[in-house]
Structure formats: C-alpha cells, structure tokens
Motif scaffolding. Structure first.
Motif, PDB file in Angstrom:
ATOM      1  N   ARG A  11      30.206  15.020  19.884  1.00 39.81           N
ATOM      2  CA  ARG A  11      30.536  14.036  18.856  1.00 39.81           C
ATOM      3  C   ARG A  11      31.266  14.712  17.702  1.00 39.81           C
ATOM      4  N   TYR A  53      31.694  -1.082   9.963  1.00 37.42           N
ATOM      5  CA  TYR A  53      30.476  -0.841  10.729  1.00 37.42           C
ATOM      6  C   TYR A  53      30.648  -1.315  12.176  1.00 37.42           C
ATOM      7  N   THR A  57      30.535   1.203  15.345  1.00 40.24           N
ATOM      8  CA  THR A  57      29.375   1.089  16.235  1.00 40.24           C
ATOM      9  C   THR A  57      29.689   0.353  17.539  1.00 40.24           C
ATOM     10  N   VAL A  63      28.123   5.861  15.089  1.00 38.10           N
ATOM     11  CA  VAL A  63      27.111   5.588  14.069  1.00 38.10           C
ATOM     12  C   VAL A  63      27.804   5.603  12.710  1.00 38.10           C
ATOM     13  N   LYS A  65      26.465   5.371   8.732  1.00 41.36           N
ATOM     14  CA  LYS A  65      25.300   5.267   7.852  1.00 41.36           C
ATOM     15  C   LYS A  65      25.668   5.755   6.464  1.00 41.36           C
ATOM     16  N   GLU A  79      29.733   9.069  12.755  1.00 36.04           N
ATOM     17  CA  GLU A  79      29.578   9.891  13.955  1.00 36.04           C
ATOM     18  C   GLU A  79      30.236   9.165  15.112  1.00 36.04           C
TER      19      GLU A  79
END
Length: 84
Positions: A11, A53, A57, A63, A65, A79
C-alpha cells in the motif's frame, strides 16, 4: 501544511497535516457524511470530503481517515492498495 508519502509494499500511505486549530471532537465523526458542513446555511455543499471518502474507499479499496487535536492541527491519512 506538510505532505508526505510512504511506500509500504502492499500500500501507499499519504499524510496531509496542518498546524491549525484542529477539528472539534463533536464534529470529527461527522466530517465524511454527505452534506455535513460547518458553514452557515446556503454557504457550501458539504460534499467534498464525502465524495473524497467514497472515491478512496469504494473506488480504490483504500482507507481515508482523519486525526485531530484541538489547538494542535489535523492530519488526513490516505491509504491506497498497490496493484501489482
């Protein structure tokens, strides 16, 4: 504003950090919700972070956050998986 990126093998992780006022804890859990905004009614749509987001995702399997400390600043962490 600080931006950094790290290759973790499977990643890629990117951080966008600032030294601003931070995000108040009572709204921190809401910032990725569609139409949530801290602006007055009629000023802004509240879709920017929600769309980001979903792209990270759902579109890329990653990810997104946020970490924040009032008076110390905030960090957005992205990520993304690396496809070989």
């Amino acid at each position: 504003v600080w931006i950094s990126t790290e290759d973790s093998g499977d990643r890629v992780v990117s951080w966008v950090r600032d030294n601003g006022n931070g995000i108040r804890s009572e709204i921190l859990d809401k910032i990725f919700q569609p139409f949530f905004t801290t602006k007055p009614s009629g000023k802004g749509t509240g879709l920017g972070l929600s769309l980001s987001y979903d792209i990270v995702t759902k579109g890329h399997g990653g990810v997104l956050k946020v970490e924040s400390k009032t008076g110390k600043g905030s960090s957005f962490i992205i990520e993304l998986p690396v496809n070989n």
